[in-house]
Design an enzyme around this catalytic site. Sequence first.
Site, short mmCIF file in Angstrom:
data_model
loop_
_atom_site.label_atom_id
_atom_site.label_comp_id
_atom_site.label_asym_id
_atom_site.label_seq_id
_atom_site.Cartn_x
_atom_site.Cartn_y
_atom_site.Cartn_z
N HIS A 103 100.39 9.34 16.23
CA HIS A 103 99.22 8.29 16.22
C HIS A 103 97.99 8.80 16.74
CE1 HIS A 103 101.99 5.22 14.65
NE2 HIS A 103 101.08 4.65 14.35
N LYS A 158 110.35 -1.82 17.33
CA LYS A 158 111.02 -2.86 18.06
C LYS A 158 110.32 -3.41 19.21
CE LYS A 158 113.19 0.36 21.19
NZ LYS A 158 113.41 0.45 22.60
#
Lengths: 283, 184
Positions: B38, B103
């Site tokens: 990222h 999650k």
Amino acid sequence: MRIKAEKISAAVAQLCIEANRMLPDDVCAALAKAAETEESPVGRQMLSSLMENARIARTEQMPICQDTGMAVVFVELGQELKVEGDLYEAINAGVAKGYTDGYLRKSVVRHPLDRVNTGDNTPAIVHLRLVPGNKMRITVAPKGFGSENMGGLAMLKPAQGRKGVVDFVTSVVEAAGANPCPPIIVGVGLGGTMEYATYLAKRALLREVGTPAANPLDRELEIELEREINKLGIGPQGFGGTVTTFAVHVESYPTHIAGLPVAVNINCHAARHKEIVLEGEEE
Amino acid sequence: MEPIKLQTPLTVEDTARLRAGQTCLLSGIIYTARDSAHKRLVEMLEKGEKLPFDPQGQLIYYVGPCPAPPGRVIGSAGPTTSTRMDIYTPAMLAAGVRGVIGKGDRSQEVVQALMQHKAVYFGAIGGAGALIAKSIVQAEVVAFPDLGPEAVHRLQVKEMPVVVVIDSLGQNFYTLGRAEYSKR
């Protein structure tokens, strides 16, 4: 009595692989029990997926979770046993072999800031304790960081007492929410010094799920914490439910007149640990 | 309730109709990225460079899979904690990514960005890496191989089970679910 470094390495490698693939029987039983008591239908569905996952991991030789953890190794070394070679190097060689041969993920970086992967999941975290006798007990407990990141430590005032401990532990679990993949096992270290409390919290996670603490004060605390945590409603995967924790394990130690250290170490359902007792050879 | 079947890439219409709490089965191509990937992807966007894959309508899965054992396409591959990607997610959604899979809870900035782009945050089952690997039929590294498990993989998935955690209206299944069962 003596033991060769190679024997230790081979044992550690095997333990790394087995711990990552085989969810311990006590955890499987806790999952099955939770699936019966959980009130949320979505929660029950999640628990049944985790049971199915454990079955696949066991039968198809796959890791239970892709986060195969940093290898935490507890060694109880009999003080009459002589290790031939460097014990720490032997353990790390075993971790490197286990994580490579077992197709486990290598998740360790060489420095917290430059973050270059060491490529073989070493070094391990080793907790060594000398004990009477001439044997060596090795426990490998791979620890994933989804749950590890959610722990906490507080140096409470003695006046805060039991209520302070309950409030702190519950607040840590509440803040963790869905992150540590509930249902969780909560390790609580109470007393000692700052670093010893965290060690106790980690060691508490090795206990068979739901086995009560020996000390009645600790046991009462476990019961209260389990009740309070399950009132939070976080539930399996954080989707809401009545089973947020399977078990709270408290380990305590004497502390200073001025202090009340409390540490919380959270484990996801994959409470992986596997141990072996090695015997020495005659010199 | 029957799960909703989704085929990637997703359109705005696909994601706009999804609601928090719904179960979906994803099929098609998804891309993996976690912390280090990222960081690089967002740096590329800031420099105006082209990403190693076309992000339009795609889904990013926060996962660092285990190595593939012999005879398998991938090792265990469950979700990692999403909140570590919070600072990067608005930029990825602005670049065209239609949804992310992970999650755990997200920041308010991510919720706002999801609403703005009519995108969705899906939850995969944390701790079920061996089970999820069964729905991955193909895997290849498409960028940053030096990152090892953090490299960007292109995964072909077939009916991968996920739950809508935050929908394009900003509704959060964690908040809704917890409120229903909280006794405090």
